[in-house]
Design a protein around this motif. Sequence first.
Motif, mmCIF file in Angstrom:
data_model
loop_
_atom_site.group_PDB
_atom_site.id
_atom_site.type_symbol
_atom_site.label_atom_id
_atom_site.label_comp_id
_atom_site.label_asym_id
_atom_site.label_seq_id
_atom_site.Cartn_x
_atom_site.Cartn_y
_atom_site.Cartn_z
ATOM 1 N N LEU A 145 0.860 -1.182 0.000
ATOM 2 C CA LEU A 145 0.000 0.000 0.000
ATOM 3 C C LEU A 145 0.894 1.229 0.000
ATOM 4 O O LEU A 145 1.624 1.478 0.972
ATOM 5 N N ASP A 146 0.846 1.973 -1.082
ATOM 6 C CA ASP A 146 1.749 3.101 -1.284
ATOM 7 C C ASP A 146 1.019 4.411 -0.982
ATOM 8 O O ASP A 146 -0.195 4.522 -1.181
ATOM 9 N N GLY A 147 1.780 5.397 -0.522
ATOM 10 C CA GLY A 147 1.192 6.696 -0.229
ATOM 11 C C GLY A 147 2.278 7.738 -0.059
ATOM 12 O O GLY A 147 3.469 7.413 0.000
ATOM 13 N N ASP A 148 1.881 8.991 0.035
ATOM 14 C CA ASP A 148 2.807 10.114 0.204
ATOM 15 C C ASP A 148 3.229 10.171 1.669
ATOM 16 O O ASP A 148 2.450 10.580 2.530
ATOM 17 N N THR A 149 4.468 9.755 1.962
ATOM 18 C CA THR A 149 4.912 9.664 3.353
ATOM 19 C C THR A 149 4.941 11.031 4.039
ATOM 20 O O THR A 149 4.665 11.124 5.232
ATOM 21 N N GLU A 150 5.260 12.081 3.291
ATOM 22 C CA GLU A 150 5.286 13.417 3.894
ATOM 23 C C GLU A 150 3.893 13.840 4.344
ATOM 24 O O GLU A 150 3.719 14.385 5.436
ATOM 25 N N GLU A 151 2.900 13.581 3.503
ATOM 26 C CA GLU A 151 1.522 13.934 3.870
ATOM 27 C C GLU A 151 1.031 13.069 5.036
ATOM 28 O O GLU A 151 0.329 13.546 5.931
ATOM 29 N N ILE A 152 1.403 11.777 5.019
ATOM 30 C CA ILE A 152 1.013 10.883 6.114
ATOM 31 C C ILE A 152 1.606 11.362 7.426
ATOM 32 O O ILE A 152 0.931 11.405 8.462
ATOM 33 N N ASP A 153 2.884 11.748 7.393
ATOM 34 C CA ASP A 153 3.545 12.253 8.602
ATOM 35 C C ASP A 153 2.867 13.522 9.108
ATOM 36 O O ASP A 153 2.667 13.694 10.308
ATOM 37 N N LYS A 154 2.508 14.411 8.204
ATOM 38 C CA LYS A 154 1.846 15.654 8.602
ATOM 39 C C LYS A 154 0.523 15.371 9.304
ATOM 40 O O LYS A 154 0.201 15.979 10.329
ATOM 41 N N ARG A 155 -0.261 14.456 8.745
ATOM 42 C CA ARG A 155 -1.557 14.129 9.346
ATOM 43 C C ARG A 155 -1.382 13.502 10.717
ATOM 44 O O ARG A 155 -2.116 13.811 11.656
ATOM 45 N N ARG A 156 -0.385 12.607 10.822
ATOM 46 C CA ARG A 156 -0.168 11.941 12.108
ATOM 47 C C ARG A 156 0.282 12.929 13.182
ATOM 48 O O ARG A 156 -0.192 12.896 14.307
ATOM 49 N N VAL A 157 1.196 13.830 12.822
ATOM 50 C CA VAL A 157 1.681 14.831 13.777
ATOM 51 C C VAL A 157 0.537 15.738 14.223
ATOM 52 O O VAL A 157 0.408 16.061 15.411
ATOM 53 N N ALA A 158 -0.320 16.113 13.280
ATOM 54 C CA ALA A 158 -1.467 16.963 13.636
ATOM 55 C C ALA A 158 -2.387 16.259 14.624
ATOM 56 O O ALA A 158 -2.881 16.874 15.586
ATOM 57 N N ARG A 159 -2.627 14.957 14.397
ATOM 58 C CA ARG A 159 -3.473 14.195 15.324
ATOM 59 C C ARG A 159 -2.827 14.108 16.706
ATOM 60 O O ARG A 159 -3.502 14.259 17.726
#
Length: 205
Positions: A145-159
Amino acid sequence: MSTDQLAQEANRKISEWLVGKDKIVVAIDGYVGVGKTTLLENLVKINNDILPVHFDDFLYPRKEVREEIDFELGYNFINYHEIEKLVNAFRISSEPYQTKIFNPDSGEVDIPIIYDFSKRILIIDGVRMFHPKLLNHLWDKRIYLDGDTEEIDKRRVAREKARWGDKYFPETHPDSHFRQITLALKQYRRKYQPEQKADLVLKTD
């Protein structure tokens, strides 16, 4: 693809892989937070022959875990032996499989669980699943399952910031445990290119 589309495409391929076989074991790999567990949950909803297994249920008791991350072999707090034992038992038996999994509240391996081995498709989601020195030899088929790691990191940090407020410990800090994990996973992808080992690559939105 949407989460529903991802599940439908994965299920179509899994059904093809199952043809002519009694059972198959499938691993879902991908970056932390990319949506592996969500994909597996959606697959279970549309295919009742799937037995879901979660990598994080096989943590060692918290008191036995060392804090450092091995950047080559990854997590030193996962009981790989128990995962392999489960998979091997699934291949040869249709009887219920009883064991215990990790309890995040107590930090112990004390939650009883029964896996339904009458199912024909075991799917496990986790990270470093295609690492050649760990579990890769166990899988019949592999989904990345591939995805934009930078965007994933941003969402996780925000949460995490919203959850912890003033107690939030920034991942930019060199002592951040999660920072070490994400760095190790990015190194794993650069070195081993798990998407190249996959039988199916799915791209998240």
